[in-house]
Scaffold this motif. Structure first.
Motif, PDB file in Angstrom:
ATOM      1  N   UNK A   1      -9.036 -12.026 -11.392  1.00 18.18           N
ATOM      2  CA  UNK A   1     -10.295 -11.759 -10.672  1.00 18.18           C
ATOM      3  C   UNK A   1      -9.598 -11.132  -9.361  1.00 18.18           C
ATOM      4  N   UNK A   2      -8.326 -11.718  -8.716  1.00 23.25           N
ATOM      5  CA  UNK A   2      -7.753 -11.038  -7.579  1.00 23.25           C
ATOM      6  C   UNK A   2      -7.320  -9.697  -7.829  1.00 23.25           C
ATOM      7  N   UNK A   3      -7.208  -9.143  -8.952  1.00 24.02           N
ATOM      8  CA  UNK A   3      -6.877  -7.628  -9.250  1.00 24.02           C
ATOM      9  C   UNK A   3      -7.890  -6.993  -8.766  1.00 24.02           C
ATOM     10  N   UNK A   4      -9.169  -7.429  -8.933  1.00 25.20           N
ATOM     11  CA  UNK A   4     -10.304  -6.610  -8.501  1.00 25.20           C
ATOM     12  C   UNK A   4     -10.466  -6.522  -7.100  1.00 25.20           C
ATOM     13  N   UNK A   5      -9.842  -7.171  -6.371  1.00 30.42           N
ATOM     14  CA  UNK A   5      -9.886  -7.098  -4.922  1.00 30.42           C
ATOM     15  C   UNK A   5      -8.878  -6.096  -4.372  1.00 30.42           C
ATOM     16  N   UNK A   6      -9.333  -5.774  -3.039  1.00 32.51           N
ATOM     17  CA  UNK A   6      -8.511  -4.547  -2.521  1.00 32.51           C
ATOM     18  C   UNK A   6      -7.272  -5.052  -1.962  1.00 32.51           C
ATOM     19  N   UNK A   7      -6.086  -4.076  -2.023  1.00 27.90           N
ATOM     20  CA  UNK A   7      -4.904  -4.191  -1.438  1.00 27.90           C
ATOM     21  C   UNK A   7      -4.898  -4.081  -0.181  1.00 27.90           C
ATOM     22  N   UNK A   8      -4.075  -4.182   0.865  1.00 24.19           N
ATOM     23  CA  UNK A   8      -3.966  -3.819   2.207  1.00 24.19           C
ATOM     24  C   UNK A   8      -4.450  -2.467   2.451  1.00 24.19           C
ATOM     25  N   UNK A   9      -3.748  -1.578   1.693  1.00 29.94           N
ATOM     26  CA  UNK A   9      -4.081  -0.094   2.012  1.00 29.94           C
ATOM     27  C   UNK A   9      -5.406   0.210   1.897  1.00 29.94           C
ATOM     28  N   UNK A  10      -5.879  -0.254   0.680  1.00 28.33           N
ATOM     29  CA  UNK A  10      -7.223   0.167   0.412  1.00 28.33           C
ATOM     30  C   UNK A  10      -8.315  -0.657   1.251  1.00 28.33           C
ATOM     31  N   UNK A  11      -8.130  -1.873   1.955  1.00 26.13           N
ATOM     32  CA  UNK A  11      -8.867  -2.672   2.683  1.00 26.13           C
ATOM     33  C   UNK A  11      -8.744  -1.581   4.248  1.00 26.13           C
ATOM     34  N   UNK A  12      -7.778  -1.057   4.513  1.00 23.36           N
ATOM     35  CA  UNK A  12      -7.383  -0.407   5.798  1.00 23.36           C
ATOM     36  C   UNK A  12      -8.290   0.939   5.812  1.00 23.36           C
ATOM     37  N   UNK A  13      -8.202   1.404   4.364  1.00 24.95           N
ATOM     38  CA  UNK A  13      -9.122   2.526   4.441  1.00 24.95           C
ATOM     39  C   UNK A  13     -10.443   2.226   4.382  1.00 24.95           C
ATOM     40  N   UNK A  14     -10.972   1.318   3.745  1.00 27.43           N
ATOM     41  CA  UNK A  14     -12.481   0.700   3.901  1.00 27.43           C
ATOM     42  C   UNK A  14     -12.781   0.649   5.586  1.00 27.43           C
ATOM     43  N   UNK A  15     -11.989  -0.152   6.149  1.00 28.80           N
ATOM     44  CA  UNK A  15     -12.542  -0.319   7.583  1.00 28.80           C
ATOM     45  C   UNK A  15     -12.003   0.733   8.356  1.00 28.80           C
ATOM     46  N   UNK A  16     -11.637   2.060   8.046  1.00 27.35           N
ATOM     47  CA  UNK A  16     -11.604   3.294   8.578  1.00 27.35           C
ATOM     48  C   UNK A  16     -10.069   3.048   9.568  1.00 27.35           C
ATOM     49  N   UNK A  17      -9.100   2.618   9.342  1.00 28.61           N
ATOM     50  CA  UNK A  17      -8.016   2.403  10.090  1.00 28.61           C
ATOM     51  C   UNK A  17      -6.924   3.191   9.412  1.00 28.61           C
TER      52      UNK A  17
END
Length: 128
Positions: free
Chosen positions: A112-128
């Protein structure tokens, strides 16, 4: 700009998950989330032994601005909670990735961890 450690995975709801050497998963909220919340004044954590599916509400963080649910980023059984947050909820603001973890899970499936966002994808999600 938010701090986003490369070794963590992130839920779109702003929780982070770290796979530990013993196979457990430690959960907390991101630096971005604590900044949005403002000064944290109370944290309600889940009970030991409680079982969650990924995405289930597992607790609450209250700040001077608002109260927000904490969601379990992966499914599993709660095997530890961070008792320090009862007396020091402000740790969420000062140390979101270290001292202010919320709970640890024995994951139902580490995949299930593989379904979560990595750091780069999370950075994109929050607009940074």
């Amino acid at each position: 700009m938010s701090d986003i450690p490369a070794d963590l995975r992130f839920a779109e709801s702003h929780e982070w998950a770290r796979l530990e050497a013993d196979g457990s998963v430690t959960v907390g909220v991101s630096d971005h989330a604590q900044e949005a919340l403002g000064d944290v004044v109370f944290v309600e954590l889940p009970e030991l032994g409680k079982v969650f599916a990924a995405g289930d509400a597992a607790g609450v963080v209250e700040s001077v601005k608002a109260a927000s649910d904490i969601y379990s980023p992966v499914g599993g059984e709660v095997i530890a909670i961070n008792e320090a947050l009862a007396d020091s909820p402000e740790l969420v603001n000062s140390a979101p990735y270290s001292e202010a973890w919320f709970f640890k899970l024995k994951p139902a499936s580490a995949a299930e961890l593989d379904k979560l966002l990595d750091g780069g994808a999370y950075k994109a999600l929050i607009g940074e």
